[in-house]
Motif scaffolding. Structure first.
Motif, mmCIF file in Angstrom:
data_model
loop_
_atom_site.group_PDB
_atom_site.id
_atom_site.type_symbol
_atom_site.label_atom_id
_atom_site.label_comp_id
_atom_site.label_asym_id
_atom_site.label_seq_id
_atom_site.Cartn_x
_atom_site.Cartn_y
_atom_site.Cartn_z
ATOM 1 N N MET A 22 0.848 -1.177 0.000
ATOM 2 C CA MET A 22 0.000 0.000 0.000
ATOM 3 C C MET A 22 0.891 1.236 0.000
ATOM 4 S SD MET A 22 -2.710 1.154 2.917
ATOM 5 C CE MET A 22 -4.072 2.020 2.241
ATOM 6 N N LYS A 23 0.569 2.201 -0.832
ATOM 7 C CA LYS A 23 1.335 3.443 -0.885
ATOM 8 C C LYS A 23 0.712 4.463 0.060
ATOM 9 C CE LYS A 23 3.325 3.097 -5.401
ATOM 10 N NZ LYS A 23 4.542 3.689 -5.810
ATOM 11 N N VAL A 24 1.620 5.125 0.833
ATOM 12 C CA VAL A 24 1.179 6.159 1.762
ATOM 13 C C VAL A 24 2.042 7.408 1.569
ATOM 14 C CG1 VAL A 24 0.341 4.527 3.502
ATOM 15 C CG2 VAL A 24 2.691 5.350 3.629
ATOM 16 N N ASN B 169 -3.037 -0.022 11.049
ATOM 17 C CA ASN B 169 -2.998 -0.160 12.505
ATOM 18 C C ASN B 169 -2.062 0.817 13.202
ATOM 19 O OD1 ASN B 169 -4.790 -2.361 12.465
ATOM 20 N ND2 ASN B 169 -3.122 -3.749 11.959
ATOM 21 N N PHE B 170 -1.087 1.378 12.481
ATOM 22 C CA PHE B 170 -0.124 2.248 13.146
ATOM 23 C C PHE B 170 -0.095 3.654 12.549
ATOM 24 C CE2 PHE B 170 4.208 3.961 13.642
ATOM 25 C CZ PHE B 170 4.255 4.024 15.023
ATOM 26 N N LEU B 171 0.179 3.753 11.238
ATOM 27 C CA LEU B 171 0.376 5.067 10.624
ATOM 28 C C LEU B 171 -0.893 5.914 10.584
ATOM 29 C CD1 LEU B 171 2.689 4.051 7.632
ATOM 30 C CD2 LEU B 171 3.370 5.092 9.802
ATOM 31 N N PHE B 172 -2.005 5.332 10.155
ATOM 32 C CA PHE B 172 -3.236 6.100 10.043
ATOM 33 C C PHE B 172 -3.796 6.527 11.403
ATOM 34 C CE2 PHE B 172 -4.198 3.877 5.734
ATOM 35 C CZ PHE B 172 -3.228 4.647 5.108
ATOM 36 N N PRO B 173 -3.906 5.635 12.411
ATOM 37 C CA PRO B 173 -4.462 6.061 13.694
ATOM 38 C C PRO B 173 -3.625 7.145 14.388
ATOM 39 C CG PRO B 173 -4.433 3.674 13.574
ATOM 40 C CD PRO B 173 -3.685 4.187 12.378
ATOM 41 N N LYS B 174 -2.306 7.124 14.200
ATOM 42 C CA LYS B 174 -1.437 8.122 14.833
ATOM 43 C C LYS B 174 -1.265 9.360 13.964
ATOM 44 C CE LYS B 174 0.970 4.979 17.786
ATOM 45 N NZ LYS B 174 1.828 5.163 18.892
ATOM 46 N N LYS B 175 -1.985 9.409 12.848
ATOM 47 C CA LYS B 175 -1.938 10.523 11.911
ATOM 48 C C LYS B 175 -0.507 10.822 11.453
ATOM 49 C CE LYS B 175 -6.173 12.703 13.576
ATOM 50 N NZ LYS B 175 -6.896 11.539 13.649
ATOM 51 N N LEU B 176 0.228 9.745 11.146
ATOM 52 C CA LEU B 176 1.590 9.864 10.639
ATOM 53 C C LEU B 176 1.638 9.782 9.119
ATOM 54 C CD1 LEU B 176 3.409 7.547 13.220
ATOM 55 C CD2 LEU B 176 3.380 10.048 13.169
ATOM 56 N N ALA B 177 0.539 9.308 8.517
ATOM 57 C CA ALA B 177 0.505 9.154 7.065
ATOM 58 C C ALA B 177 -0.929 9.167 6.557
ATOM 59 C CB ALA B 177 1.179 7.838 6.672
ATOM 60 N N LEU B 178 -1.051 9.388 5.256
ATOM 61 C CA LEU B 178 -2.332 9.298 4.557
ATOM 62 C C LEU B 178 -2.158 8.339 3.393
ATOM 63 C CD1 LEU B 178 -3.225 13.102 4.228
ATOM 64 C CD2 LEU B 178 -4.297 11.465 5.768
ATOM 65 N N ALA B 179 -3.261 7.746 2.962
ATOM 66 C CA ALA B 179 -3.205 6.897 1.772
ATOM 67 C C ALA B 179 -2.757 7.759 0.597
ATOM 68 C CB ALA B 179 -4.569 6.285 1.496
ATOM 69 N N ALA B 180 -1.944 7.210 -0.289
ATOM 70 C CA ALA B 180 -1.356 7.980 -1.390
ATOM 71 C C ALA B 180 -2.314 8.088 -2.574
ATOM 72 C CB ALA B 180 -0.026 7.367 -1.800
ATOM 73 N N THR B 181 -3.453 8.704 -2.329
ATOM 74 C CA THR B 181 -4.379 8.970 -3.426
ATOM 75 C C THR B 181 -3.930 10.252 -4.134
ATOM 76 O OG1 THR B 181 -5.840 10.285 -2.025
ATOM 77 C CG2 THR B 181 -6.310 7.924 -2.159
ATOM 78 N N LYS B 182 -4.456 10.497 -5.325
ATOM 79 C CA LYS B 182 -4.080 11.718 -6.063
ATOM 80 C C LYS B 182 -4.402 12.964 -5.239
ATOM 81 C CE LYS B 182 -4.651 9.754 -10.648
ATOM 82 N NZ LYS B 182 -5.402 9.772 -11.897
ATOM 83 N N GLU B 183 -5.565 12.957 -4.563
ATOM 84 C CA GLU B 183 -5.982 14.111 -3.768
ATOM 85 C C GLU B 183 -5.036 14.348 -2.587
ATOM 86 O OE1 GLU B 183 -8.223 11.459 -4.264
ATOM 87 O OE2 GLU B 183 -9.092 12.347 -6.060
ATOM 88 N N ASN B 184 -4.666 13.275 -1.890
ATOM 89 C CA ASN B 184 -3.785 13.413 -0.732
ATOM 90 C C ASN B 184 -2.374 13.848 -1.127
ATOM 91 O OD1 ASN B 184 -5.777 12.761 1.084
ATOM 92 N ND2 ASN B 184 -5.200 10.616 1.239
ATOM 93 N N VAL B 185 -1.857 13.332 -2.240
ATOM 94 C CA VAL B 185 -0.532 13.746 -2.709
ATOM 95 C C VAL B 185 -0.551 15.224 -3.074
ATOM 96 C CG1 VAL B 185 1.194 13.425 -4.534
ATOM 97 C CG2 VAL B 185 0.134 11.431 -3.463
ATOM 98 N N LYS B 186 -1.625 15.658 -3.745
ATOM 99 C CA LYS B 186 -1.758 17.073 -4.115
ATOM 100 C C LYS B 186 -1.865 17.942 -2.862
ATOM 101 C CE LYS B 186 -4.295 19.916 -7.381
ATOM 102 N NZ LYS B 186 -5.398 19.978 -8.331
ATOM 103 N N LEU B 187 -2.607 17.480 -1.872
ATOM 104 C CA LEU B 187 -2.756 18.216 -0.609
ATOM 105 C C LEU B 187 -1.408 18.376 0.092
ATOM 106 C CD1 LEU B 187 -4.869 19.317 1.529
ATOM 107 C CD2 LEU B 187 -4.661 17.063 2.568
ATOM 108 N N ILE B 188 -0.624 17.326 0.127
ATOM 109 C CA ILE B 188 0.698 17.372 0.767
ATOM 110 C C ILE B 188 1.632 18.294 0.000
ATOM 111 C CG2 ILE B 188 2.748 15.997 1.340
ATOM 112 C CD1 ILE B 188 0.369 15.666 3.267
#
Length: 150
Positions: free
Chosen positions: A1-3, A28-47
């Motif tokens: 999975m890309k994040v 179980n780790f990255l998403f709940p601790k808000k350390l990463a987002l799924a690497a969707t086109k929208e999230n990459v653009k947001l970052i």
């Protein structure tokens, strides 16, 4: 999975990086601790849009950790411990003991950043590395004394 990483994560990458990780690690780790987002086109653009704030935050952290490095480099910490014959300790001195000694001197570091190859089991002087941030590392001197001495 890309994040897309929102924070620097040791042994994984820096904020803003797109990394391939296992699904369970992300969920179980990255998403709940808000350390990463799924690497969707929208999230990459947001970052990418937020990259300036990420860079500023990283530079500020680099400056504060560099100042802490200057404060720590060459610092001597003395720890007293019970000893038996031949200067051998009852138990050992670990990262928690060094953390407590630093805290007594009003110096805050993360316990996990104190790097010991193995616990200290003898009296003497030891060089201990503290990994502050990315490549910033400080070296302190830990002197272990016997409680039995007067």
């Amino acid at each position: 999975m890309k994040v897309v990483l929102l924070e620097d994560i040791e042994n994984l990458g820096l904020a803003g990086d797109v990394k391939e990780v296992k699904y369970g690690y992300a969920r179980n780790f990255l998403f709940p601790k808000k350390l990463a987002l799924a690497a969707t086109k929208e999230n990459v653009k947001l970052i990418e849009e937020k990259s300036n704030s990420i860079i500023k935050r990283t530079q500020k952290r680099l400056q504060t950790e560099q100042a802490k490095k200057e404060q720590l480099d060459g610092l001597t910490v003395e720890i007293k411990a019970k000893t038996g014959e031949g200067g051998k300790l009852f138990g050992s001195i670990g990262a928690n003991d060094i953390y407590a000694a630093l805290k007594e001197k009003q110096i805050e570091v993360d316990k996990k950043s104190i790097k010991l190859d193995e616990p200290i089991k003898q009296l003497g002087e030891y060089e201990v590395t503290i990994a502050l941030y990315r490549e910033i590392k400080a070296t302190i001197k830990v002197i272990v004394h016997s409680l039995n001495e007067n």
